[in-house]
Design a protein around this motif. Structure first.
Motif, PDB file in Angstrom:
ATOM      1  N   GLU A   1      41.362  50.401  36.671  1.00 14.98           N
ATOM      2  CA  GLU A   1      40.509  50.008  37.783  1.00 14.98           C
ATOM      3  C   GLU A   1      40.193  48.537  37.622  1.00 14.98           C
ATOM      4  O   GLU A   1      40.241  47.990  36.518  1.00 14.98           O
ATOM      5  CB  GLU A   1      39.234  50.850  37.805  1.00 14.98           C
ATOM      6  N   PHE A   2      39.898  47.898  38.738  1.00 17.16           N
ATOM      7  CA  PHE A   2      39.564  46.479  38.700  1.00 17.16           C
ATOM      8  C   PHE A   2      38.397  46.177  39.619  1.00 17.16           C
ATOM      9  O   PHE A   2      38.074  46.937  40.530  1.00 17.16           O
ATOM     10  CB  PHE A   2      40.782  45.614  39.052  1.00 17.16           C
ATOM     11  N   ILE A   3      37.783  45.033  39.361  1.00 18.38           N
ATOM     12  CA  ILE A   3      36.694  44.516  40.183  1.00 18.38           C
ATOM     13  C   ILE A   3      37.082  43.103  40.573  1.00 18.38           C
ATOM     14  O   ILE A   3      37.471  42.300  39.716  1.00 18.38           O
ATOM     15  CB  ILE A   3      35.367  44.516  39.401  1.00 18.38           C
ATOM     16  N   ALA A   4      36.987  42.794  41.879  1.00 19.53           N
ATOM     17  CA  ALA A   4      37.356  41.472  42.382  1.00 19.53           C
ATOM     18  C   ALA A   4      36.194  40.874  43.170  1.00 19.53           C
ATOM     19  O   ALA A   4      35.520  41.579  43.933  1.00 19.53           O
ATOM     20  CB  ALA A   4      38.588  41.572  43.271  1.00 19.53           C
ATOM     21  N   ASP A   5      35.956  39.601  43.000  1.00 18.00           N
ATOM     22  CA  ASP A   5      34.931  38.885  43.750  1.00 18.00           C
ATOM     23  C   ASP A   5      35.288  38.924  45.235  1.00 18.00           C
ATOM     24  O   ASP A   5      36.386  38.536  45.620  1.00 18.00           O
ATOM     25  CB  ASP A   5      34.857  37.439  43.255  1.00 18.00           C
ATOM     26  N   SER A   6      34.369  39.375  46.069  1.00 20.03           N
ATOM     27  CA  SER A   6      34.668  39.514  47.499  1.00 20.03           C
ATOM     28  C   SER A   6      34.726  38.178  48.225  1.00 20.03           C
ATOM     29  O   SER A   6      35.281  38.098  49.317  1.00 20.03           O
ATOM     30  CB  SER A   6      33.629  40.418  48.169  1.00 20.03           C
ATOM     31  N   HIS A   7      34.164  37.130  47.640  1.00 24.45           N
ATOM     32  CA  HIS A   7      34.181  35.826  48.309  1.00 24.45           C
ATOM     33  C   HIS A   7      35.436  35.020  48.002  1.00 24.45           C
ATOM     34  O   HIS A   7      35.898  34.254  48.827  1.00 24.45           O
ATOM     35  CB  HIS A   7      32.932  35.023  47.937  1.00 24.45           C
ATOM     36  N   THR A   8      35.985  35.214  46.805  1.00 21.18           N
ATOM     37  CA  THR A   8      37.156  34.417  46.420  1.00 21.18           C
ATOM     38  C   THR A   8      38.416  35.255  46.231  1.00 21.18           C
ATOM     39  O   THR A   8      39.517  34.714  46.223  1.00 21.18           O
ATOM     40  CB  THR A   8      36.881  33.678  45.090  1.00 21.18           C
ATOM     41  N   GLY A   9      38.251  36.553  46.021  1.00 23.02           N
ATOM     42  CA  GLY A   9      39.395  37.405  45.728  1.00 23.02           C
ATOM     43  C   GLY A   9      39.798  37.377  44.267  1.00 23.02           C
ATOM     44  O   GLY A   9      40.726  38.061  43.851  1.00 23.02           O
ATOM     45  N   THR A  10      39.083  36.591  43.459  1.00 23.81           N
ATOM     46  CA  THR A  10      39.387  36.455  42.034  1.00 23.81           C
ATOM     47  C   THR A  10      39.069  37.750  41.292  1.00 23.81           C
ATOM     48  O   THR A  10      38.016  38.348  41.491  1.00 23.81           O
ATOM     49  CB  THR A  10      38.559  35.310  41.413  1.00 23.81           C
ATOM     50  N   ILE A  11      39.978  38.162  40.425  1.00 25.96           N
ATOM     51  CA  ILE A  11      39.783  39.364  39.640  1.00 25.96           C
ATOM     52  C   ILE A  11      38.764  39.070  38.540  1.00 25.96           C
ATOM     53  O   ILE A  11      38.941  38.157  37.744  1.00 25.96           O
ATOM     54  CB  ILE A  11      41.105  39.860  39.024  1.00 25.96           C
ATOM     55  N   MET A  12      37.695  39.872  38.509  1.00 30.99           N
ATOM     56  CA  MET A  12      36.621  39.663  37.539  1.00 30.99           C
ATOM     57  C   MET A  12      36.791  40.546  36.301  1.00 30.99           C
ATOM     58  O   MET A  12      36.388  40.160  35.214  1.00 30.99           O
ATOM     59  CB  MET A  12      35.261  39.950  38.193  1.00 30.99           C
ATOM     60  N   ASP A  13      37.374  41.738  36.483  1.00 35.71           N
ATOM     61  CA  ASP A  13      37.509  42.659  35.364  1.00 35.71           C
ATOM     62  C   ASP A  13      38.609  43.672  35.673  1.00 35.71           C
ATOM     63  O   ASP A  13      38.801  44.048  36.829  1.00 35.71           O
ATOM     64  CB  ASP A  13      36.185  43.395  35.135  1.00 35.71           C
ATOM     65  N   VAL A  14      39.336  44.072  34.648  1.00 37.92           N
ATOM     66  CA  VAL A  14      40.335  45.141  34.729  1.00 37.92           C
ATOM     67  C   VAL A  14      40.122  46.011  33.499  1.00 37.92           C
ATOM     68  O   VAL A  14      39.989  45.492  32.385  1.00 37.92           O
ATOM     69  CB  VAL A  14      41.779  44.592  34.718  1.00 37.92           C
ATOM     70  N   TYR A  15      40.067  47.319  33.703  1.00 45.69           N
ATOM     71  CA  TYR A  15      39.855  48.208  32.566  1.00 45.69           C
ATOM     72  C   TYR A  15      40.624  49.511  32.786  1.00 45.69           C
ATOM     73  O   TYR A  15      40.822  49.958  33.904  1.00 45.69           O
ATOM     74  CB  TYR A  15      38.373  48.490  32.335  1.00 45.69           C
ATOM     75  N   ARG A  16      41.070  50.064  31.659  1.00 41.96           N
ATOM     76  CA  ARG A  16      41.840  51.310  31.722  1.00 41.96           C
ATOM     77  C   ARG A  16      40.876  52.491  31.840  1.00 41.96           C
ATOM     78  O   ARG A  16      39.834  52.528  31.168  1.00 41.96           O
ATOM     79  CB  ARG A  16      42.690  51.457  30.468  1.00 41.96           C
ATOM     80  N   THR A  17      41.218  53.452  32.683  1.00 39.38           N
ATOM     81  CA  THR A  17      40.431  54.667  32.798  1.00 39.38           C
ATOM     82  C   THR A  17      41.174  55.781  32.082  1.00 39.38           C
ATOM     83  O   THR A  17      42.402  55.784  32.025  1.00 39.38           O
ATOM     84  CB  THR A  17      40.194  55.057  34.261  1.00 39.38           C
ATOM     85  N   TYR A  18      40.462  56.717  31.543  1.00 40.11           N
ATOM     86  CA  TYR A  18      41.083  57.808  30.776  1.00 40.11           C
ATOM     87  C   TYR A  18      40.748  59.130  31.383  1.00 40.11           C
ATOM     88  O   TYR A  18      39.848  59.361  32.034  1.00 40.11           O
ATOM     89  CB  TYR A  18      40.615  57.770  29.312  1.00 40.11           C
TER      90      TYR A  18
END
Length: 106
Positions: A89-106
């Motif tokens: 899963e990832f989280i992206a800044d809605s204003h810039t589209g920049t990826i803020m975090d990526v993490y594996r789900t189990y």
């Protein structure tokens, strides 16, 4: 002193039109496309190998972590490495589209 109503009304209409145009510009230009953020994540994952699927929530949602308050897009990517299915899963800044975090789900 006599007030010129025509000038007053013209000024009020011009001010209202300017306010509407400004609001429309701000609300449409402050968010990056969710598709842009998803494309960036998919390209990064594809550099390491094929992906099986991906998704993103198209509506930004509030995110608070370590004193940071932002509106973000949330999404995910899945792939198969050998016999193992990996999901991220990832989280992206809605204003810039920049990826803020990526993490594996189990």
């Amino acid at each position: 002193m006599k007030m010129n109503w025509g000038t007053f009304i013209l000024g009020a209409v011009a001010g209202a039109a300017g306010a509407v145009a400004t609001q429309k510009y701000v609300t449409t230009s402050t968010y990056a496309s969710a598709d842009k953020a998803l494309k960036e994540v998919k390209e990064a994952f594809k550099a390491e190998g094929p992906i099986d699927g991906s998704w993103i929530k198209m509506k930004p949602e509030p995110y608070k972590k370590a004193g940071i308050n932002k509106l973000v897009y949330k999404g995910g990517v899945s792939r198969t490495i050998g016999q193992e299915r990996e999901q991220y899963e990832f989280i992206a800044d809605s204003h810039t589209g920049t990826i803020m975090d990526v993490y594996r789900t189990y």
